[in-house]
Design a protein around this motif. Structure first.
Motif, PDB file in Angstrom:
ATOM      1  N   TRP A  38      52.874  37.825  42.165  1.00 12.82           N
ATOM      2  CA  TRP A  38      52.338  37.451  43.479  1.00 12.82           C
ATOM      3  C   TRP A  38      53.083  36.229  44.003  1.00 12.82           C
ATOM      4  N   LEU A  50      54.508  42.065  48.049  1.00 14.89           N
ATOM      5  CA  LEU A  50      53.206  41.433  47.874  1.00 14.89           C
ATOM      6  C   LEU A  50      52.087  42.424  48.144  1.00 14.89           C
ATOM      7  N   LEU A  53      50.938  44.810  45.453  1.00 13.05           N
ATOM      8  CA  LEU A  53      50.183  44.245  44.339  1.00 13.05           C
ATOM      9  C   LEU A  53      48.677  44.426  44.515  1.00 13.05           C
ATOM     10  N   TYR A  54      48.283  44.910  45.691  1.00 14.36           N
ATOM     11  CA  TYR A  54      46.874  45.133  46.000  1.00 14.36           C
ATOM     12  C   TYR A  54      46.558  46.623  45.950  1.00 14.36           C
ATOM     13  N   THR A 139      45.314  44.198  42.438  1.00 10.30           N
ATOM     14  CA  THR A 139      44.198  43.345  42.845  1.00 10.30           C
ATOM     15  C   THR A 139      43.292  44.129  43.778  1.00 10.30           C
ATOM     16  N   HIS A 142      40.218  39.386  45.971  1.00  9.82           N
ATOM     17  CA  HIS A 142      40.974  38.136  45.884  1.00  9.82           C
ATOM     18  C   HIS A 142      40.270  37.117  46.768  1.00  9.82           C
TER      19      HIS A 142
END
Length: 145
Positions: A38, A50, A53-54, A139, A142
């Motif tokens: 991240w 980025l 990553l979710y 993720t 967050h």
């Protein structure tokens, strides 16, 4: 009585089965690796990386309204980056695995615009919930303060 190949295979399999926990992911190391990815994505301005990553149903809880979905999350962090925030660093202090979930918390730090154009260091606490999805951890929640 000499060992046969079948006996060796059984002994090897039993040894691997008994040592399986040693091969399991270390939750804190796994969480720190995700945090490092991240940081790298944000600090280099790679908002496409980025966003990956979710999870697809991820929620980012900001000081304002919660955000969900890749485009909203990407726009939020792109906006922060464009305002001059940089040198983001996440440090994992705690991580616990719960099935396909990884609960991680720690400290965050970043530099950004301060009074009179000077750089200021901002910091606080953060919490992420990651879910094992296909090829890795994503993720799904967050938040920070």
């Amino acid at each position: 009585m000499p060992f046969r190949s079948e006996t060796c295979a059984i002994v090897l399999m039993a040894g691997l089965a008994m040592s399986a926990p040693a091969f399991a992911d270390d939750p804190k190391a796994t969480a720190q690796a995700a945090a490092d990815r991240w940081d790298q994505s944000f600090n280099t301005g790679d908002m496409d990386a980025l966003t990956t990553l979710y999870g697809t149903d991820a929620e980012v809880v900001t000081k304002g309204a919660p955000l969900s979905g890749g485009p909203s999350i990407q726009a939020y962090f792109t906006n922060l980056k464009s305002k001059g925030f940089a040198d983001h660093k996440l440090t994992v202090q705690s991580a616990k695995a719960k099935g396909d979930l990884l609960l991680a918390s720690g400290r965050w730090e970043a530099s950004g615009p301060g009074d009179g154009g000077a750089r200021k260091v901002f910091s606080g606490n953060w919490v992420n919930v990651l879910e094992r999805q296909g090829d890795g951890w994503r993720t799904v929640l967050h938040t920070w303060n």
